[in-house]
Design a protein around this motif. Structure first.
Motif, PDB file in Angstrom:
ATOM      1  N   UNK A  44       0.940  -1.234  -0.006  1.00  0.00           N
ATOM      2  CA  UNK A  44       0.056  -0.090  -0.132  1.00  0.00           C
ATOM      3  C   UNK A  44       0.766   1.321   0.016  1.00  0.00           C
ATOM      4  N   UNK A  45       1.938   1.111   0.790  1.00  0.00           N
ATOM      5  CA  UNK A  45       2.657   2.445   0.924  1.00  0.00           C
ATOM      6  C   UNK A  45       3.537   2.596  -0.457  1.00  0.00           C
ATOM      7  N   UNK A  46       3.934   1.494  -1.237  1.00  0.00           N
ATOM      8  CA  UNK A  46       4.849   1.645  -2.500  1.00  0.00           C
ATOM      9  C   UNK A  46       3.946   2.249  -3.532  1.00  0.00           C
ATOM     10  N   UNK A  47       2.596   1.640  -3.316  1.00  0.00           N
ATOM     11  CA  UNK A  47       1.755   1.865  -4.524  1.00  0.00           C
ATOM     12  C   UNK A  47       1.338   3.383  -4.597  1.00  0.00           C
ATOM     13  N   UNK A  74      10.858  -6.079  -1.398  1.00  0.00           N
ATOM     14  CA  UNK A  74      12.191  -5.367  -2.195  1.00  0.00           C
ATOM     15  C   UNK A  74      11.731  -5.108  -3.552  1.00  0.00           C
ATOM     16  N   UNK A  75      11.631  -6.581  -4.080  1.00  0.00           N
ATOM     17  CA  UNK A  75      11.357  -6.849  -5.517  1.00  0.00           C
ATOM     18  C   UNK A  75      10.153  -6.009  -6.007  1.00  0.00           C
ATOM     19  N   UNK A  76       8.858  -5.938  -5.165  1.00  0.00           N
ATOM     20  CA  UNK A  76       7.746  -5.164  -5.552  1.00  0.00           C
ATOM     21  C   UNK A  76       8.201  -3.814  -5.608  1.00  0.00           C
ATOM     22  N   UNK A  77       8.810  -3.282  -4.639  1.00  0.00           N
ATOM     23  CA  UNK A  77       9.149  -1.676  -4.887  1.00  0.00           C
ATOM     24  C   UNK A  77      10.233  -1.493  -6.104  1.00  0.00           C
ATOM     25  N   UNK A  78      10.979  -2.235  -6.237  1.00  0.00           N
ATOM     26  CA  UNK A  78      12.000  -2.180  -7.550  1.00  0.00           C
ATOM     27  C   UNK A  78      11.187  -2.234  -8.674  1.00  0.00           C
ATOM     28  N   UNK A  79      10.170  -3.073  -8.850  1.00  0.00           N
ATOM     29  CA  UNK A  79       9.540  -3.354 -10.111  1.00  0.00           C
ATOM     30  C   UNK A  79       8.509  -2.205 -10.321  1.00  0.00           C
ATOM     31  N   UNK A  80       8.134  -1.581  -9.179  1.00  0.00           N
ATOM     32  CA  UNK A  80       7.305  -0.357  -9.265  1.00  0.00           C
ATOM     33  C   UNK A  80       8.150   1.156  -9.529  1.00  0.00           C
ATOM     34  N   UNK A  81       9.288   1.030  -9.782  1.00  0.00           N
ATOM     35  CA  UNK A  81      10.281   1.837 -10.140  1.00  0.00           C
ATOM     36  C   UNK A  81      10.588   2.858  -8.850  1.00  0.00           C
ATOM     37  N   UNK A  82      10.368   2.441  -7.740  1.00  0.00           N
ATOM     38  CA  UNK A  82      10.634   3.088  -6.604  1.00  0.00           C
ATOM     39  C   UNK A  82      12.263   3.177  -6.261  1.00  0.00           C
TER      40      UNK A  82
END
Length: 305
Positions: A44-47, A74-82
């Motif tokens: 939710x934070x990353x989105x 970590x992978x979720x954040x990186x894939x979202x371009x964060x």
């Protein structure tokens, strides 16, 4: 002070559990419940961050690699371009973990060493695994360089204390010879965590005669593992909680009345309204760039006092 539309940096407490008990860390003073952030909260934070592109630091109090889903997060954040990074004590850096880190495309990793010799390491970090940690760090660096990677940018951290300050120059020279590219040695002045930790040599802080507002409450937020949000990077027990992402957004919390009142107290030098602020010295870090410093062999002067 400039109030940004969205925080420029968000520290996410992956967990407040830790396998260390370091002299400079308030881990032993934690009274709030311990736990691990849920993937639901994290995502939710990353989105929400995708639109605003803050720096996300996957660490607050605790060792993030203790979280069983850390690399999924970590992978979720990186894939979202964060843009993201994390700190670790290095105790879990075996071959498989090193490869996961290097393949994750994470931007930054901070390795906390704080000592040149094992006796000092034992004192400062409360552990007797110095040789193992040095081996782990060297293996990560070697693997990164053998793979020809520029990222993650690695910093070898040294928190200056009366127990280790005599080793800083040799520590810096040693690691500067090993590090390549943009990797660097990072020195950090000892902070008191809002007056709750002592260094037995706090005169070295040389506080300015006049208190000024803390710039961090206009730039950053910390999200604790249970979703509570605090604007203070010294608030390890959640005394200044201003909201919870469980039922609100980062954007709304960033602009809510509780945070406006805190900022107003700083604007009008009414620091005594918040005991955590009244006892704090970390505000100085916003006004003295030498307190967090990328140091090299050429830039040691001024850091050895």
């Amino acid at each position: 002070m400039t109030t940004y539309y969205f925080p420029q940096r968000i520290s996410i407490e992956i967990t407040n559990n830790c396998n260390y008990l370091c002299a400079m860390c308030p881990q032993g003073k934690l009274v709030r419940k311990k736990g691990f952030i849920s993937p639901e909260f994290y995502k939710k934070i990353i989105d929400e961050c995708v639109k605003y592109n803050p720096m996300v630091w996957n660490h607050f109090i605790g060792e993030p690699l203790l979280h069983k889903d850390f690399f999924e997060l970590l992978e979720y954040a990186v894939k979202k371009g964060i843009r993201s990074g994390f700190s670790t004590n290095g105790s879990f850096l075996d071959g498989s973990v090193i490869m996961k880190i290097l393949k994750s495309s994470v931007e930054r990793i901070e390795l906390s060493l704080d000592a040149l010799k094992k006796e000092t390491y034992n004192d400062v970090r409360g552990m007797k695994n110095f040789n193992e940690i040095e081996k782990n760090v060297n293996q990560l660096l070697k693997t990164k360089y053998d793979m020809g990677l520029e990222k993650p940018v690695v910093s070898i951290q040294f928190v200056k204390q009366h127990k280790n300050i005599h080793e800083l120059e040799e520590f810096t020279r040693k690691w500067s010879k090993i590090l390549k590219g943009k990797d660097f040695v990072k020195s950090i002045d000892f902070i008191t965590w809002a007056g709750t930790k002592t260094n037995n040599n706090n005169a070295e802080l040389k506080l300015p005669s006049q208190r000024v507002p803390c710039g961090r409450i206009w730039k950053s937020l910390v999200v604790l593992w249970n979703g509570e949000v605090t604007p203070c990077t010294s608030d390890y027990n959640g005394e200044l909680v201003i909201g919870n992402i469980k039922d609100d957004s980062i954007k709304n919390i960033w602009r809510n009345e509780r945070l406006r009142k805190l900022r107003s107290s700083h604007d009008f030098n009414s620091f005594e309204k918040y005991p955590l602020c009244a006892n704090c010295n970390e505000w100085i870090l916003e006004n003295d760039t030498d307190k967090y410093k990328n140091i090299s062999i050429k830039n040691l002067e001024g850091h050895l006092q």
